[in-house]
Design an enzyme around this catalytic site. Structure first.
Site, PDB file in Angstrom:
ATOM      1  N   HIS A  73     -64.127  30.243 -44.225  1.00 39.07           N
ATOM      2  CA  HIS A  73     -64.790  29.672 -45.405  1.00 39.07           C
ATOM      3  C   HIS A  73     -65.398  28.317 -45.079  1.00 39.07           C
ATOM      4  CE1 HIS A  73     -61.460  26.763 -46.307  1.00 39.07           C
ATOM      5  NE2 HIS A  73     -60.698  27.697 -45.755  1.00 39.07           N
ATOM      6  N   ASP A  75     -66.323  26.338 -47.788  1.00 37.05           N
ATOM      7  CA  ASP A  75     -66.022  25.428 -48.902  1.00 37.05           C
ATOM      8  C   ASP A  75     -64.810  24.573 -48.538  1.00 37.05           C
ATOM      9  OD1 ASP A  75     -64.383  27.776 -49.098  1.00 37.05           O
ATOM     10  OD2 ASP A  75     -63.907  27.296 -51.182  1.00 37.05           O
ATOM     11  N   ASP A 106     -59.711  22.429 -41.933  1.00 35.63           N
ATOM     12  CA  ASP A 106     -59.615  23.549 -42.903  1.00 35.63           C
ATOM     13  C   ASP A 106     -60.947  23.729 -43.609  1.00 35.63           C
ATOM     14  OD1 ASP A 106     -58.804  25.507 -44.625  1.00 35.63           O
ATOM     15  OD2 ASP A 106     -57.567  24.214 -45.866  1.00 35.63           O
ATOM     16  N   GLU A 140     -62.949  30.107 -50.953  1.00 38.78           N
ATOM     17  CA  GLU A 140     -61.568  30.318 -50.550  1.00 38.78           C
ATOM     18  C   GLU A 140     -60.669  29.332 -51.258  1.00 38.78           C
ATOM     19  OE1 GLU A 140     -57.831  30.510 -48.365  1.00 38.78           O
ATOM     20  OE2 GLU A 140     -59.055  28.754 -48.619  1.00 38.78           O
ATOM     21  N   GLU A 141     -61.158  28.100 -51.415  1.00 38.54           N
ATOM     22  CA  GLU A 141     -60.343  27.049 -52.024  1.00 38.54           C
ATOM     23  C   GLU A 141     -60.429  27.087 -53.554  1.00 38.54           C
ATOM     24  OE1 GLU A 141     -58.432  25.632 -50.085  1.00 38.54           O
ATOM     25  OE2 GLU A 141     -59.350  25.063 -48.190  1.00 38.54           O
ATOM     26  N   GLU A 169     -58.403  30.079 -39.825  1.00 38.93           N
ATOM     27  CA  GLU A 169     -57.665  29.048 -40.584  1.00 38.93           C
ATOM     28  C   GLU A 169     -56.755  28.260 -39.633  1.00 38.93           C
ATOM     29  OE1 GLU A 169     -57.828  28.145 -43.673  1.00 38.93           O
ATOM     30  OE2 GLU A 169     -58.560  29.826 -44.875  1.00 38.93           O
ATOM     31  N   HIS A 366     -56.370  19.138 -46.341  1.00 37.16           N
ATOM     32  CA  HIS A 366     -56.323  18.770 -47.764  1.00 37.16           C
ATOM     33  C   HIS A 366     -55.922  17.303 -47.986  1.00 37.16           C
ATOM     34  CE1 HIS A 366     -56.019  23.164 -49.462  1.00 37.16           C
ATOM     35  NE2 HIS A 366     -56.702  23.117 -48.338  1.00 37.16           N
TER      36      HIS A 366
END
Ligand code: ZN
Length: 397
Positions: A73, A75, A106, A140-141, A169, A366
């Site tokens: 991903h 995003d 990520d 995805e997030e 990932e 994150h």
């Protein structure tokens, strides 16, 4: 210019502010990297009621089998307190050998490395004998409704079939080479409500206290353990995540109490068998329990969260051995084959082909100051390039 440099690729991707659900230019940047390599690129917009439209990308090089998919991903999660970052979250600044930016690990970093790896493979050997595709979502997030599931369906509907998938990932806890994920636990959530009768705390015989009932029911969920783990999985674990009564008065027995729980479960169970077990435990606890000293039956309702995540385990040796061997050849370390951690989009891909996950070190994902060691980008690119050669070697044999 061919995208053989993972550092340049990642800088380009980080500078695209693709915070879910925004595309932010990230998929366009990826398309611009893949087209010169010969990939046929499709941009697929998925829509659903009540969720934002999402841009996704599917790109394929080659028309024959065997077919290897790389999934991920572009995003990213929000930046949080931007002032707290020591380098801008979309700057891609490099300091002390680390590149800063939201998505660095990520998982724009994983994409940047896989693009570089396939570009290097093509430069040295030409296109692989078979097909390589990128299945990249912008969701995805977020709610993950207009992302991987719909993109897989879209591709399958137009006849795409895959033999194996690598998800990029971040899977390594401390150091590149620590861990490959070969499966994931399932996840199931529910909410229980116990209805009582409101009343005066000094006159409990005129009321039914639902707090007693909710404690009896949640206790029955927490103990005994659901299992002791299996060969490939840790023990299933249920956590009661909240108990809510919302009562601000100390002398009032409330009318209602609710509790929520989440269970991460292994391959002892299916979501369905686990729901049956949980319901049986609650029924037994309710029958044995009481809302009053002098006995008042516990009546409860349960609602399940939609869409439980199903447990899966990949047992495809050609895929696992190719990846594991590539990690060991490049890093000298034997990766642990693990099923720990949360869920990922691999849970959707497993319905189409065997899937494993391997990417960067996840420590800063994150967080404020998300960053990646530049040397790790080189190492991961080497691992991916070795994996590509090895997997096509295996698959052709
Ligand atoms: Zn991710």
């Amino acid at each position: 210019m061919t995208p053989t440099d993972p550092i340049a690729n990642l800088a380009t991707l980080i500078r695209c502010p693709s915070v879910t659900p925004a595309e932010g230019g990230a998929l366009s940047a990826l398309e611009a990297m893949l087209k010169p390599l010969g990939f046929a690129v499709d941009r697929v917009v998925a829509k659903d009621v009540g969720t934002p439209d999402i841009e996704n990308l599917y790109a394929r090089l080659g028309t024959e089998g065997p077919h290897l998919m790389f999934a991920g991903h572009t995003d990213v999660v929000p930046v949080g307190d931007e002032a707290a970052w020591s380098h801008g979250p979309f700057s891609a600044d490099i300091a002390n050998g680390e590149m800063y930016g939201r998505g660095a690990v990520d998982m724009k970093g994983g994409i940047a490395c896989f693009v570089a790896a396939i570009a290097r493979h093509i430069e040295k050997h030409g296109p692989p004998k078979g097909s390589v595709s990128f299945l990249i979502t912008g969701d995805e997030e977020g709610p993950a409704i207009n992302g991987t599931t719909k993109l897989l369906q879209w591709a399958a509907d137009k006849g795409e079939r895959w033999d194996a998938c690598l998800v990029g990932e971040p899977t390594n806890p401390d150091q590149l080479g620590d861990m490959i994920k070969i499966g994931r636990r399932g996840s199931l959530s529910g909410r229980i409500t116990v209805n009582g009768v409101q009343g005066h705390a000094a006159y409990p015989h005129l009321a039914d206290n639902p707090v007693r009932g909710i404690l009896q029911l949640t206790q029955a969920l927490m103990d005994p353990p659901f299992d002791n783990g299996t060969e490939s999985f840790q023990a299933s674990n249920l956590e009661v995540t909240t108990i809510d009564v919302g009562n601000s008065a100390v002398n009032v027995i409330p009318a209602k109490a609710t509790a929520a729980f989440n269970i991460r479960f292994n391959d002892t169970w299916t979501a369905e068998s686990l729901m049956a077990e949980i319901t049986a435990r609650l029924d037994r606890a309710a029958a044995a329990g009481s809302l009053r000293q002098d006995r008042a039956p516990v009546r409860y309702e349960i609602t399940w969260a939609e869409r439980p995540s199903h447990v899966f385990l990949t047992r495809n040796n050609a895929l696992i051995d190719s990846l594991s061997g590539a990690v060991e050849a490049v890093t000298g370390r034997q990766p642990k084959l693990s099923t720990t951690g949360g869920t990922s989009d691999a849970r959707f891909i497993k319905d189409y082909c065997p899937v494993v996950e391997f990417g960067l070190v996840g420590q800063t994902m994150h967080m404020v100051d998300e960053r990646v060691a530049v040397s790790d980008l080189e190492t991961l690119t080497d691992i991916y390039e070795t994996f590509i050669s090895s997997w096509f070697g295996h698959a052709a044999a």
